[in-house]
Design an enzyme around this catalytic site. Structure first.
Site, short mmCIF file in Angstrom:
data_model
loop_
_atom_site.label_atom_id
_atom_site.label_comp_id
_atom_site.label_asym_id
_atom_site.label_seq_id
_atom_site.Cartn_x
_atom_site.Cartn_y
_atom_site.Cartn_z
N LYS A 48 45.54 50.59 50.92
CA LYS A 48 46.55 51.63 51.18
C LYS A 48 46.52 52.01 52.67
CE LYS A 48 48.36 56.02 49.43
NZ LYS A 48 49.72 55.46 49.32
N HIS B 80 42.30 56.04 46.64
CA HIS B 80 43.15 54.88 46.39
C HIS B 80 42.43 53.61 46.82
CE1 HIS B 80 46.34 57.90 46.04
NE2 HIS B 80 47.06 56.97 45.43
#
Length: 266
Positions: free
Chosen positions: A158, A154
């Site tokens: 995040k 990600h």
């Protein structure tokens, strides 16, 4: 009659995509736009970033949730649980896409679902939820002789790891094989780890750039490897799935559901 939608985290990337999806829909209307206390967006029209006015101002007053039929929340666990309490008090259904929930948090969500309709899913993508179903089949077919590893990547911003989607993939695989993820998950490997225990499910986490979300479950056998992957290139998939979940709740008085229920994949 239009479904009255509240959006939490209205000035964030996901919040804005949700607001845009509601604005573009023909059967939903934006009723409430929430943001955190102190946000510079407070007091602005919620659709100003789209170059138009909705008449809904961004607020940090969570009591305004009483004006909605359903809240869509992709914020942080502490914020989501505060919003959930208000929704439960006023009979407002909720779609929860927030990740990083503890077992205690999940228990609170389950309890609230006795009074309101809740769709709680660690990924709202239609494609990801189809992958969950495919993983059930793969896990049962490859239950013996295959090592299972889950890789996810990600964007650099995040804050939780592994991702909620990766964890759910692990749960789906473990449950399909009659096990509990908490008993077989391996999250860290460093140094002299010894041989891989065949019953474990390993996780690897990558973070960098602006990656929306890549997930791969690897079933590694002797002489072959089966990989089930999903790659997201836009957060639009999450907003589309979230509105689908909100519509699903429109005739629900209470109950705890996930996207498998929404999509009829049970």
């Amino acid at each position: 009659m239009s479904l009255k939608i509240a959006i939490a985290g209205s000035s964030g990337r996901m919040g804005r995509m949700l607001i845009e999806a509601v604005a573009d829909s023909t059967d939903c209307q934006l009723a409430v736009a929430l943001d955190r206390a102190g946000s510079p967006a407070l007091g602005l029209d919620a659709t100003a970033f789209l170059g138009k006015e909705s008449g809904v101002l961004i607020t940090d007053d969570i009591s305004t949730l009483a004006n909605a039929d359903v809240l869509i929340d992709f914020t942080r666990p502490e914020g989501t649980l505060a919003h959930l309490a208000v929704c439960r008090k006023h009979g407002v259904n909720i779609v929860i896409g927030t990740t990083g929930m503890s077992e205690a948090d999940k228990a609170v969500i389950t309890a609230a679902a006795t009074d309101i309709g809740v769709v709680y899913a660690q990924n709202m993508s239609v494609g990801v939820n189809l992958v969950f179903k495919l993983l059930e089949v793969a896990a049962r077919s490859l239950a013996t002789g295959y090592d299972i590893e889950i890789l996810e990547m990600h964007h650099r911003m995040k804050v939780d790891a592994p991702s909620g989607t990766a964890l759910r993939m692990g749960e789906v695989v473990a449950e399909a094989q009659g096990r509990q993820l908490k008993d077989v998950a391996v999250y860290d490997r460093e140094g002299i780890t010894g041989e891989r225990a065949p019953s474990t499910i390993g996780f690897a986490t990558l973070r960098g750039g602006d990656v929306v979300g890549d997930h791969t479950v690897i079933f590694a056998g002797m002489g072959e490897r089966v990989e089930v992957s999903h790659k997201a290139s836009s957060r639009l998939i999450y907003s589309a799935g979230s509105l689908r979940a909100a519509r699903f709740l429109s005739d629900k008085k209470n109950g705890l559901f996930d996207m498998q229920d929404v999509l009829g994949l049970r």
